[in-house]
Design a protein around this motif. Sequence first.
Motif, short mmCIF file in Angstrom:
data_model
loop_
_atom_site.label_atom_id
_atom_site.label_comp_id
_atom_site.label_asym_id
_atom_site.label_seq_id
_atom_site.Cartn_x
_atom_site.Cartn_y
_atom_site.Cartn_z
N UNK A 37 -5.38 1.52 -13.64
CA UNK A 37 -4.42 1.21 -13.51
C UNK A 37 -3.14 2.57 -13.06
N UNK A 38 -1.85 2.23 -12.67
CA UNK A 38 -1.43 3.24 -12.26
C UNK A 38 -0.78 3.16 -13.57
N UNK A 39 0.55 4.58 -14.22
CA UNK A 39 1.56 4.07 -14.63
C UNK A 39 2.71 4.70 -13.61
N UNK A 40 3.18 4.16 -12.61
CA UNK A 40 3.91 4.13 -12.06
C UNK A 40 4.51 3.09 -12.31
N UNK A 41 6.56 3.61 -11.86
CA UNK A 41 6.98 2.17 -12.80
C UNK A 41 7.49 1.65 -11.36
N UNK A 42 7.44 0.41 -11.82
CA UNK A 42 7.35 -1.06 -10.60
C UNK A 42 8.98 -1.03 -10.36
N UNK A 43 9.69 -0.94 -8.38
CA UNK A 43 10.71 -0.84 -8.42
C UNK A 43 11.53 -2.60 -7.80
N UNK A 44 12.21 -2.87 -7.56
CA UNK A 44 12.06 -4.57 -7.04
C UNK A 44 12.17 -4.40 -5.56
N UNK A 45 11.94 -4.93 -5.04
CA UNK A 45 12.09 -4.76 -3.08
C UNK A 45 13.30 -5.09 -2.75
N UNK A 46 13.65 -4.44 -1.96
CA UNK A 46 14.92 -4.71 -2.00
C UNK A 46 15.00 -5.85 -0.32
N UNK A 47 15.79 -6.86 -0.51
CA UNK A 47 15.57 -7.88 0.80
C UNK A 47 17.12 -8.06 1.29
#
Length: 55
Positions: A37-47
């Motif tokens: 697993x990566x420690x990348x922060x999740x960003x909310x997709x723009x819709x």
Amino acid sequence: MPQLNPNPWLFIMFISWFTFSMIIQPKILTFVSTNPPSKKTLTAPTTTPWTWPWT
């Protein structure tokens, strides 16, 4: 009703759980994950809002 006789099946269940817990599970847990697993922060997709033609 022979299904309710726990005599052979209880022993089989205990032996199978013991086998899994003490022998198979430690061998499985020693494998290294190929995709850690990566420690990348999740960003909310723009819709974009959907515009309905009848409103």
